[in-house]
Design an enzyme around this catalytic site. Sequence first.
Site, PDB file in Angstrom:
ATOM      1  N   HIS A   1       0.377  -0.907  -9.866  1.00  0.00           N
ATOM      2  CA  HIS A   1      -0.416  -1.816  -9.028  1.00  0.00           C
ATOM      3  C   HIS A   1      -0.830  -3.060  -9.815  1.00  0.00           C
ATOM      4  CE1 HIS A   1      -3.009  -1.733  -5.158  1.00  0.00           C
ATOM      5  NE2 HIS A   1      -2.606  -2.957  -5.441  1.00  0.00           N
ATOM      6  N   GLN A   2       0.177  -3.710 -10.410  1.00  0.00           N
ATOM      7  CA  GLN A   2      -0.087  -4.887 -11.228  1.00  0.00           C
ATOM      8  C   GLN A   2       0.452  -6.163 -10.612  1.00  0.00           C
ATOM      9  OE1 GLN A   2       2.689  -3.324 -14.474  1.00  0.00           O
ATOM     10  NE2 GLN A   2       3.134  -5.522 -14.610  1.00  0.00           N
TER      11      GLN A   2
ATOM     12  N   GLU B   1      -2.475   6.844  -5.483  1.00  0.00           N
ATOM     13  CA  GLU B   1      -2.614   6.036  -6.690  1.00  0.00           C
ATOM     14  C   GLU B   1      -4.042   5.943  -7.206  1.00  0.00           C
ATOM     15  OE1 GLU B   1      -3.128   1.419  -5.735  1.00  0.00           O
ATOM     16  OE2 GLU B   1      -1.193   2.218  -5.161  1.00  0.00           O
TER      17      GLU B   1
ATOM     18  N   ARG C   1       0.846  -1.189   0.000  1.00  0.00           N
ATOM     19  CA  ARG C   1       0.000   0.000   0.000  1.00  0.00           C
ATOM     20  C   ARG C   1       0.881   1.237   0.000  1.00  0.00           C
ATOM     21  NH1 ARG C   1      -3.261  -2.857  -1.607  1.00  0.00           N
ATOM     22  NH2 ARG C   1      -5.393  -3.302  -0.870  1.00  0.00           N
TER      23      ARG C   1
ATOM     24  N   ASP D   1       5.058  -0.616  -6.616  1.00  0.00           N
ATOM     25  CA  ASP D   1       3.900  -1.011  -7.410  1.00  0.00           C
ATOM     26  C   ASP D   1       2.664  -0.268  -6.933  1.00  0.00           C
ATOM     27  OD1 ASP D   1       2.667  -2.635  -9.449  1.00  0.00           O
ATOM     28  OD2 ASP D   1       1.777  -3.858  -7.864  1.00  0.00           O
TER      29      ASP D   1
END
Length: 330
Positions: free
Chosen positions: A295-296, A263, A234, A258
């Site tokens: 965020h993959q 985001e 996070r 990530d």
Amino acid sequence: MKVGVFSSKSYDREFFSARNRNLGFDLGFLDIALNKETVELARYFDAVSVCVDDLVDSSVLRALKSFDIHHVALRCSGFNNIDLKQAHKLGIGVSRVPNYSAESVAEHTLAIILALNRKLLKAGNRVLDNNFGIEGLLGFNLRNKTVGVVGTGAIGLTLVKILSGFGCKILCYDPVQSADVTALGHNYVSLQELIKESDVISLHCPLTEDSQHMLDHEAIQNMKDKVMIINTSRGGLINTQAIISGLKSKKIGYLGIDVYEMESELANNDLICEKIPLDTYQRLATFPNVLITSHQGFFTSESLVQIADTTLRNLQYYFAGKVCDETFLL
């Protein structure tokens, strides 16, 4: 039963529709996030499903209650974007997907570590320009390096197992210690010791009031010089301004993320023709030793099957008047 699937992407439609064939839910896919401006769209559903980009605060929950909606099915493991206390007060149940292909996020974490260390993006771009020189691409061996893993749930534990094969010395921190970690011969230490002793620090814990900005200015100053920091959990776990300062002073040698503090305004959106208004993101992107993905980490076919299966099962439980202790938060 009608379920509003907010913040849905093409892959949500594909995997949820496939897994729903024998269940018969009436799934309404909405490509916008659920928040106080869009909550009126939930009026026509019996339950809603949301993800990390949705903001289910007290005002949204009160609106859902007024629509006679009593369940929110999260399609993620984190729950910092929902007011659980207010949900409990209003009698609205919340379920989540606590475990979905831990391997996907752990393997993505490893990919970021290796790409940063061996400067793979820079190397690949050089070759495209017919430059086959290797100066400036020096990396280091992971073997015998100390890796600090913060959070040893399913994802953290999987990363520990992977890094064990690289011959790393692994230090772990988690308020709840895992017998599986100690059985592998690795030690739990205080967060302060982990920060001080690690060459690589990887974050795998939920975002809570206690963990917010766990990596701040003070923590960074106590790290080793040229430390590598990885965050696939996070964005709010790290203070972005502190990270930028650490990169500028060269205290931080590598950063792989990530996730990003703000985001929700960026992740999973194609902004190729737009100016991104977030100055801190733009500043991070200027550093050559920073690797940012969108965020993959979860994004594998196996993971999407698990997310769909667990979410739909949670909805089955709810409509049957049952509670699944493993996945229900309330």
